[in-house]
Design an enzyme around this catalytic site. Structure first.
Site, PDB file in Angstrom:
ATOM      1  N   ARG A  15       7.326  -0.726 -11.030  1.00 55.44           N
ATOM      2  CA  ARG A  15       7.629  -0.533  -9.614  1.00 55.44           C
ATOM      3  C   ARG A  15       8.911  -1.268  -9.257  1.00 55.44           C
ATOM      4  NH1 ARG A  15       2.658  -2.003  -5.943  1.00 55.44           N
ATOM      5  NH2 ARG A  15       1.632  -0.867  -7.622  1.00 55.44           N
ATOM      6  N   SER A 103       3.492   4.785  -4.450  1.00 57.06           N
ATOM      7  CA  SER A 103       2.176   4.558  -3.859  1.00 57.06           C
ATOM      8  C   SER A 103       2.292   4.313  -2.362  1.00 57.06           C
ATOM      9  CB  SER A 103       1.475   3.411  -4.599  1.00 57.06           C
ATOM     10  OG  SER A 103       0.158   3.256  -4.151  1.00 57.06           O
ATOM     11  N   HIS A 104       1.856   3.139  -1.898  1.00 58.61           N
ATOM     12  CA  HIS A 104       1.841   2.831  -0.467  1.00 58.61           C
ATOM     13  C   HIS A 104       3.007   1.924  -0.073  1.00 58.61           C
ATOM     14  CE1 HIS A 104      -0.203  -0.398  -2.591  1.00 58.61           C
ATOM     15  NE2 HIS A 104       0.224  -1.198  -1.644  1.00 58.61           N
ATOM     16  N   LYS A 113       3.202   5.316 -12.609  1.00 58.02           N
ATOM     17  CA  LYS A 113       1.837   5.052 -13.057  1.00 58.02           C
ATOM     18  C   LYS A 113       1.631   5.853 -14.337  1.00 58.02           C
ATOM     19  CE  LYS A 113      -0.147   4.054  -8.508  1.00 58.02           C
ATOM     20  NZ  LYS A 113      -1.096   4.456  -7.450  1.00 58.02           N
ATOM     21  N   ASP A 239      -3.720   7.375   0.997  1.00 65.60           N
ATOM     22  CA  ASP A 239      -2.492   6.602   0.813  1.00 65.60           C
ATOM     23  C   ASP A 239      -1.367   7.528   0.360  1.00 65.60           C
ATOM     24  OD1 ASP A 239      -3.365   7.085  -1.797  1.00 65.60           O
ATOM     25  OD2 ASP A 239      -2.664   5.153  -2.548  1.00 65.60           O
ATOM     26  N   ASP A 241       0.134   8.359  -2.375  1.00 65.78           N
ATOM     27  CA  ASP A 241       0.082   9.226  -3.555  1.00 65.78           C
ATOM     28  C   ASP A 241      -1.289   9.842  -3.786  1.00 65.78           C
ATOM     29  OD1 ASP A 241      -0.894   6.681  -4.314  1.00 65.78           O
ATOM     30  OD2 ASP A 241      -0.390   7.012  -6.406  1.00 65.78           O
ATOM     31  N   ASP A 243      -4.410   8.624  -4.301  1.00 67.80           N
ATOM     32  CA  ASP A 243      -5.473   8.130  -5.181  1.00 67.80           C
ATOM     33  C   ASP A 243      -6.425   7.167  -4.480  1.00 67.80           C
ATOM     34  OD1 ASP A 243      -3.842   5.875  -5.086  1.00 67.80           O
ATOM     35  OD2 ASP A 243      -3.338   5.881  -7.223  1.00 67.80           O
ATOM     36  N   ARG A 244      -6.202   6.923  -3.154  1.00 68.77           N
ATOM     37  CA  ARG A 244      -7.091   6.024  -2.409  1.00 68.77           C
ATOM     38  C   ARG A 244      -7.565   6.697  -1.121  1.00 68.77           C
ATOM     39  NH1 ARG A 244      -5.124   1.381  -0.423  1.00 68.77           N
ATOM     40  NH2 ARG A 244      -2.908   1.854  -0.646  1.00 68.77           N
ATOM     41  N   THR A 303      -9.623  -7.056  -9.978  1.00 66.59           N
ATOM     42  CA  THR A 303      -8.937  -6.051  -9.174  1.00 66.59           C
ATOM     43  C   THR A 303      -7.813  -5.410  -9.987  1.00 66.59           C
ATOM     44  OG1 THR A 303      -9.419  -7.118  -7.062  1.00 66.59           O
ATOM     45  CG2 THR A 303      -7.423  -5.798  -7.157  1.00 66.59           C
ATOM     46  N   GLU A 322     -12.931  -0.046  -5.995  1.00 66.36           N
ATOM     47  CA  GLU A 322     -12.209  -1.226  -5.543  1.00 66.36           C
ATOM     48  C   GLU A 322     -12.140  -1.245  -4.022  1.00 66.36           C
ATOM     49  OE1 GLU A 322      -8.658  -2.700  -7.905  1.00 66.36           O
ATOM     50  OE2 GLU A 322      -8.465  -0.535  -8.074  1.00 66.36           O
ATOM     51  N   MET A 323     -12.079  -2.443  -3.469  1.00 68.34           N
ATOM     52  CA  MET A 323     -11.945  -2.617  -2.026  1.00 68.34           C
ATOM     53  C   MET A 323     -10.694  -1.910  -1.484  1.00 68.34           C
ATOM     54  SD  MET A 323     -13.234  -3.962   0.647  1.00 68.34           S
ATOM     55  CE  MET A 323     -12.593  -4.098   2.304  1.00 68.34           C
ATOM     56  N   SER A 324      -9.683  -1.780  -2.318  1.00 69.53           N
ATOM     57  CA  SER A 324      -8.425  -1.148  -1.874  1.00 69.53           C
ATOM     58  C   SER A 324      -8.567   0.349  -1.633  1.00 69.53           C
ATOM     59  CB  SER A 324      -7.337  -1.381  -2.920  1.00 69.53           C
ATOM     60  OG  SER A 324      -7.725  -0.791  -4.146  1.00 69.53           O
ATOM     61  N   HIS A 326      -9.506   2.634  -4.339  1.00 68.07           N
ATOM     62  CA  HIS A 326      -9.584   3.379  -5.601  1.00 68.07           C
ATOM     63  C   HIS A 326     -11.063   3.538  -5.974  1.00 68.07           C
ATOM     64  CE1 HIS A 326      -5.286   3.083  -6.714  1.00 68.07           C
ATOM     65  NE2 HIS A 326      -5.324   1.872  -6.194  1.00 68.07           N
TER      66      HIS A 326
END
Length: 460
Positions: A15, A103-104, A113, A239, A241, A243-244, A303, A322-324, A326
């Site tokens: 990134r 991503s975000h 990725k 988000d 891309d 994936d969330r 994480t 995940e909390m995010s 995903h």
């Protein structure tokens, strides 16, 4: 030309900032190094795709050139959500793939990725790409790889629509924040039988309306207003891309992913009794007893989307989250994180209910914070966390979990501080049975963090 910097090689992905640490030249080098790594594992084809960022076309073209220079064939999916590249590595006869996505992150960021021979690479495998670039003279392989394009849209949408069935029609509002999921979400959910109110589904790499990151409440306010002003029953957000997943109830309550996981776990465990369910250290303390109650074995882990995917493969768990945001389904799906598929699975569960919001709001919860960030200088987050691990003392009857940072379990809540693997930030989260307990736990963390870094500007 931007010179290659080791700093862009992060824990889960690559990134950088366009024209500062990332440009076409760097993308080409990364493509060639990844192509060589793929060939070393017997892979001869690599799937690529890109999100809606303005720098995407140039980076994707250079990435393809690098891959071809290494001697691998490129299958270019064009503008797609990240999970569609992962999907491609499962159905196109190529087990390796690269998604060009920021991503975000803000509009001037982009990155990659990667899946190598069926595994999401992370840590040393990403560092090895940097070393491969440094050690190689840049000359092309004897055989130039071929280049082809492939439209995977219909196959991806049909796969989900064929698998996930709604119990009844439902009207939903979908906010894509001008991220790439907007190109697919409306058609997916309409194809499943939903009526869809679309918010910011025009793909625009400037993100003119709000940031495409449903982990932060400020980015869900438009969706909350839409639910107030329309007869939509539920709000779903993605988000940048795709994936969330983010979820909002009719009455404006944000259902964070650790509570979404409760519904997913109960559903998956009905078909896979006794299996492990994986979740990260940021998740609510209500999740483990919920998993146990529904016949599963809770497994807390680090994480990071690549780390969770690797652990999912290792354990054979049918679900991880995940909390995010995903969410990883191995049950009826391929084990990769996919916000669009997770949204479909959530609707399958919720349409069995007359009042989906009532079910969501009834899930166990406590007073809690979203992710809180202590912003530091590059590398300082690691130094501060090392000090905390060595010196922090927490009074009372506590259990300290060091899987990933410090998670301190109290009888009435928990506090977490962990070093981000992608930015110079210490991520914190707190949960407790009462506001007073939440304030007490935050106060204890504040004391130990200020002892480690007296000038820290804490967000609480």
């Amino acid at each position: 030309m931007v010179s290659l910097s080791k700093t862009i090689f992060k824990a889960y992905d690559i990134r950088g900032i366009i024209d500062k640490t990332l440009d076409a030249g760097v993308a080409r080098q990364i493509g060639q190094a990844f192509g060589q790594a793929a060939l070393a594992k017997g892979e001869t084809k690599v799937v690529i795709g890109r999100d809606g960022r303005l720098s995407g076309p140039v980076l994707a073209a250079a990435l393809a050139e690098g891959l071809q220079a290494a001697g691998v064939d490129v299958i270019d999916l064009g503008v797609v959500a990240t999970p569609m590249v992962y999907f491609g590595t499962n159905v196109l006869g190529a087990a390796s793939g690269i998604m060009v996505t920021g991503s975000h992150n803000p509009p001037d960021y982009n990155g990659f990725k990667m899946v190598l021979a069926g595994e999401a690479i992370h840590g040393d495998a990403i560092t090895a790409l940097y070393q491969r670039i440094v050690d190689h003279d840049g000359s092309p392989a004897a055989r130039q790889g071929a280049y082809s394009t492939h439209d995977i849209r219909a196959q991806y949408l049909e796969r989900i629509i064929g698998d996930v069935k709604l119990a009844r029609p439902i009207k939903i509002a979908v906010d894509c924040g001008n991220g790439v999921a907007g190109a697919f979400a409306g058609d997916l959910f309409r194809g499943m039988g939903c009526e869809v109110v679309e918010l910011f589904c025009e793909v625009d790499g400037n993100f003119p309306n709000h940031h495409p990151d449903p982990a932060h409440p400020e980015n869900l306010q438009d969706l909350i207003r839409c639910l107030q002003q329309t007869d939509a029953e539920l709000g779903i957000a993605f988000d940048g891309d795709g994936d969330r997943l983010g979820v909002v109830t009719k009455d404006g309550q944000i259902i964070y992913p650790d509570r979404q996981m409760m519904l997913f776990a109960a559903d998956v465990l009905s078909r896979h009794p006794g299996e492990q369910i994986l979740y990260d250290v940021k998740c609510t303390r209500h999740l483990a007893p919920w998993i146990s109650k529904h016949g599963g074995v809770p497994l807390m882990y680090k994480t990071g989307h690549s780390l969770v995917k690797a652990k999912l493969r290792e354990t054979g768990a049918p679900l991880g989250g995940e909390m995010s945001g995903h969410i990883f389904f191995k049950d009826r799906w391929y084990g990769f994180d996919d916000g669009l598929y997770s949204g479909a699975r959530l609707l399958e569960i919720l349409t069995r209910e007359a009042d989906p919001s009532k079910l969501l709001n009834s899930l166990p919860q406590s007073d809690s914070t979203p992710e809180l960030h202590l912003h530091l200088n590059e590398g300082e987050n690691v130094i501060v966390m090392d000090k905390l691990r060595a010196d922090a003392k927490f009074p009372g009857n506590v259990q300290i979990i060091t899987i990933d940072g410090l998670r301190v379990e109290y009888e009435d809540g928990f506090g977490l501080a962990r070093s981000s693997n992608t930015t110079p930030v210490i991520v914190m989260r707190f949960e407790a049975e009462t506001p007073a307990a939440l304030a007490r736990i935050q106060g204890q963390f504040k004391s130990v963090i200020l002892a480690a870094k007296p000038d820290a500007e804490l967000p609480f």
